[in-house]
Design a protein around this motif. Structure first.
Motif, mmCIF file in Angstrom:
data_model
loop_
_atom_site.group_PDB
_atom_site.id
_atom_site.type_symbol
_atom_site.label_atom_id
_atom_site.label_comp_id
_atom_site.label_asym_id
_atom_site.label_seq_id
_atom_site.Cartn_x
_atom_site.Cartn_y
_atom_site.Cartn_z
ATOM 1 N N ALA A 233 0.823 -1.213 0.000
ATOM 2 C CA ALA A 233 0.000 0.000 0.000
ATOM 3 C C ALA A 233 0.858 1.264 0.000
ATOM 4 C CB ALA A 233 -0.934 0.007 1.201
ATOM 5 N N TRP A 234 2.013 1.203 0.656
ATOM 6 C CA TRP A 234 2.897 2.371 0.724
ATOM 7 C C TRP A 234 4.191 2.044 0.007
ATOM 8 C CZ3 TRP A 234 7.765 3.513 2.801
ATOM 9 C CH2 TRP A 234 8.091 4.873 2.905
ATOM 10 N N GLN A 235 4.577 2.907 -0.919
ATOM 11 C CA GLN A 235 5.815 2.694 -1.666
ATOM 12 C C GLN A 235 6.608 3.993 -1.747
ATOM 13 O OE1 GLN A 235 5.777 0.084 -5.201
ATOM 14 N NE2 GLN A 235 3.551 0.049 -5.012
ATOM 15 N N ALA A 236 7.917 3.851 -1.691
ATOM 16 C CA ALA A 236 8.812 4.987 -1.871
ATOM 17 C C ALA A 236 9.899 4.585 -2.852
ATOM 18 C CB ALA A 236 9.435 5.406 -0.541
ATOM 19 N N ILE A 237 10.176 5.460 -3.791
ATOM 20 C CA ILE A 237 11.249 5.240 -4.770
ATOM 21 C C ILE A 237 12.207 6.412 -4.666
ATOM 22 C CG2 ILE A 237 11.822 4.901 -7.195
ATOM 23 C CD1 ILE A 237 8.988 3.884 -7.614
ATOM 24 N N ARG A 238 13.453 6.127 -4.396
ATOM 25 C CA ARG A 238 14.462 7.168 -4.215
ATOM 26 C C ARG A 238 15.426 7.169 -5.385
ATOM 27 N NH1 ARG A 238 16.014 5.847 2.117
ATOM 28 N NH2 ARG A 238 13.958 6.354 3.017
ATOM 29 N N ASP A 239 15.820 8.355 -5.794
ATOM 30 C CA ASP A 239 16.792 8.496 -6.868
ATOM 31 C C ASP A 239 18.188 8.182 -6.332
ATOM 32 O OD1 ASP A 239 18.291 9.244 -9.082
ATOM 33 O OD2 ASP A 239 18.296 11.370 -8.499
ATOM 34 N N ARG A 252 18.376 14.620 -2.893
ATOM 35 C CA ARG A 252 17.986 13.754 -4.010
ATOM 36 C C ARG A 252 16.466 13.630 -4.088
ATOM 37 N NH1 ARG A 252 22.582 10.832 -5.670
ATOM 38 N NH2 ARG A 252 21.331 10.432 -7.534
ATOM 39 N N ALA A 253 15.993 13.262 -5.262
ATOM 40 C CA ALA A 253 14.556 13.145 -5.491
ATOM 41 C C ALA A 253 13.997 11.880 -4.843
ATOM 42 C CB ALA A 253 14.259 13.134 -6.986
ATOM 43 N N ALA A 254 12.726 11.929 -4.516
ATOM 44 C CA ALA A 254 12.021 10.758 -3.987
ATOM 45 C C ALA A 254 10.553 10.869 -4.358
ATOM 46 C CB ALA A 254 12.180 10.663 -2.476
ATOM 47 N N PHE A 255 9.946 9.716 -4.647
ATOM 48 C CA PHE A 255 8.524 9.644 -4.960
ATOM 49 C C PHE A 255 7.877 8.722 -3.940
ATOM 50 C CE2 PHE A 255 4.807 7.785 -7.000
ATOM 51 C CZ PHE A 255 4.187 8.893 -7.565
ATOM 52 N N LEU A 256 6.860 9.207 -3.223
ATOM 53 C CA LEU A 256 6.166 8.436 -2.196
ATOM 54 C C LEU A 256 4.709 8.295 -2.596
ATOM 55 C CD1 LEU A 256 8.604 10.059 -0.800
ATOM 56 C CD2 LEU A 256 7.428 9.590 1.330
ATOM 57 N N SER A 257 4.121 7.134 -2.322
ATOM 58 C CA SER A 257 2.724 6.929 -2.712
ATOM 59 C C SER A 257 2.000 6.038 -1.716
ATOM 60 C CB SER A 257 2.643 6.304 -4.104
ATOM 61 O OG SER A 257 3.211 5.002 -4.106
ATOM 62 N N TYR A 258 0.689 6.268 -1.609
ATOM 63 C CA TYR A 258 -0.212 5.427 -0.822
ATOM 64 C C TYR A 258 -1.339 4.947 -1.726
ATOM 65 C CZ TYR A 258 1.439 6.699 3.910
ATOM 66 O OH TYR A 258 2.162 6.856 5.060
ATOM 67 N N VAL A 259 -1.668 3.665 -1.661
ATOM 68 C CA VAL A 259 -2.895 3.139 -2.262
ATOM 69 C C VAL A 259 -3.943 3.095 -1.159
ATOM 70 C CG1 VAL A 259 -4.013 1.179 -3.372
ATOM 71 C CG2 VAL A 259 -1.665 1.786 -3.988
ATOM 72 N N LEU A 260 -5.050 3.787 -1.376
ATOM 73 C CA LEU A 260 -6.081 3.913 -0.349
ATOM 74 C C LEU A 260 -7.393 3.309 -0.831
ATOM 75 C CD1 LEU A 260 -5.399 7.579 0.792
ATOM 76 C CD2 LEU A 260 -4.528 5.457 1.800
#
Length: 462
Positions: A233-239, A252-260
């Protein structure tokens, strides 16, 4: 004349309104209120007396409508305890929209394919012994608090354009531009965010904000991008791509997401995301955190919305040698296909001496600050919303006993003094953890938060 004008209809401003409405929902109510507060050790101590409080208040919000935008936030234990002390009914309503139990499984990976953390179930809550923590959608917290305040006390499409404080402390005049009438008020509470106009009027000689080198975009999608991995449900992708030869290390960049789960009445799961990406300091003026750009964004200007998404995509592309192809296609689609009206944009800014600077406010000034306007800090430690609620609680405490003839300025200075030590310590810790993390050090954010003891605070009820 209005007694208290609250500028800003986010969680800080709405919590402040609840504090005042709780004290005097119909202008004249006998209540038991907190009349003084100070941070002593790890407990906020207050004395209580029965009193008659006469206060009318109204929230003025720039946005024309309370639409879904922003992303997720945490309300850590001390924040929830403060909200319960402020108003038990409001706290129960907020707890009802908690997402912590449905956000299960997490994965932290990098743009080069490395997996840093992978947990299929719910992660152990290391703060559970201190009380409940909540995971909330920003707009659901706002909407829930707005429901407790009531529509009669919120004026939408009222973006503050100028503020004049009477030199004798007798009151203030708020101007909203266009054909909107000005408002006279006995006192102003600035809850208008990190680039607060109220703060600029109170502290005209204050220096610039500190820029953390990153811009932040937060978005809400009513459905998932095609092919989105729902196993976590929770994911983070770091550059973690290699820097070009001779390039200086930096954030550095990071993309964080939640599936709700689906919103009420819908069948599709939702996706909320946050993108942190380097942005040149010389180009900060392009971001919509400026007053003019924010006004256009909140008014739903198509040009402003498309430009906001274009900036997010260009910042994402600039982080890797391969441009957008250096990021998973689903990440690019998550950003690109999000409705611009559901995206918020701002630079990562903070004010290192924000709390101490309040000592320069003139004693007779009929205005004060709460939330980010009071102590703007980075998101580390998750204390931003908690401090907004604690501030609202302390503000209600300081205004207890005030009546139609009471000079409110001394009560506002009492509020600021009661928050000084604790708010300054928490802000300094948030900045320290952020700066060490930006330098590449591994930071156990939860462990350090526990060691600092901030979440152990308890509060007497308002």
């Amino acid at each position: 004349m209005l007694d208290v004008a609250i500028v800003g209809g986010g969680p800080a401003g709405l919590a402040a309104a609840i504090a005042l409405r709780r004290a005097a929902p119909r202008l004249s109510v006998k209540v038991r209120m907190l009349v003084a507060g100070a941070w002593r050790g790890r407990r906020a101590r207050h004395s209580r007396v029965p009193t008659l409080l006469l206060v009318s208040s109204k929230v003025f919000e720039r946005a024309p409508a309370l639409t879904p935008r922003g992303a997720t936030l945490a309300l850590v234990p001390n924040g929830l305890k403060a909200l319960r002390a402020l108003d038990g009914k409001a706290a129960a309503a907020v707890e009802a929209v908690d997402l912590a139990d449905v956000v299960r499984g997490c994965r932290v990976s990098t743009t080069t394919g490395a997996t840093l953390d992978d947990s299929p179930g719910r992660r152990a809550d290391r703060t559970a012994h201190l009380g409940r923590s909540l995971t909330l959608l920003w707009h659901e917290l706002r909407d829930t608090l707005a429901g407790e305040v009531g529509p009669d006390a919120i004026a939408l499409a009222h973006g503050l354009s100028s503020l004049t404080l009477d030199t004798d402390g007798g009151g203030a005049t708020l101007e909203f531009g266009g054909e909107l009438p000005s408002v006279r008020t006995r006192a102003v509470v600035g809850a208008d965010g990190g680039r607060s106009l109220v703060r600029a009027v109170l502290l005209p000689a204050e220096g610039p904000l500190t820029y953390g080198g990153l811009a932040v975009w937060r978005g809400v999608r009513p459905s998932l991008p095609p092919g989105w991995d729902t196993s976590r449900a929770w994911q983070a992708i770091r550059d973690d791509t290699a820097l070009p030869a001779g390039a200086a290390a930096g954030p550095r960049a990071a993309f964080l997401s939640y599936v709700l789960p689906p919103a009420p009445g819908d069948s599709e799961p939702r996706l909320v995301w946050q993108l942190f990406a380097p942005w040149p300091e010389a180009r900060l003026g392009e971001l919509s955190a400026g007053v003019a750009g924010l006004a256009a964004a909140l008014a739903g200007s198509p040009g402003a919305g498309r430009a906001r998404l274009d900036r997010a995509l260009s910042a994402l592309a600039a982080t890797t040698a391969g441009g957008l192809a250096g990021w998973p296609a689903a990440v690019v689609d998550a950003v690109e296909a999000t409705d611009a009206a559901a995206v918020a944009e701002h630079p990562l800014l903070w004010r290192p001496a924000a709390v101490e600077a309040l000592d320069a406010i003139p004693p007779t000034a009929p205005a004060t600050l709460v939330g980010d306007a009071h102590a703007l800090g980075p998101p580390m430690l998750g204390q931003g919303t908690a401090q907004a609620v604690e501030g609202a609680l302390a503000l209600g405490a300081a205004l207890a006993g005030a009546g139609p003839e009471t000079d409110l300025a001394p009560r506002l200075r009492l509020y600021e003094a009661s928050r000084r030590e604790r708010a300054a310590a928490i802000l300094a810790a948030r900045i320290d953890v952020t700066e060490r993390g930006a330098r590449g050090g591994r930071v156990d954010e939860v462990g350090e938060h526990l060691a600092l003891g901030f979440m152990e605070a308890t509060f007497d009820p308002l």
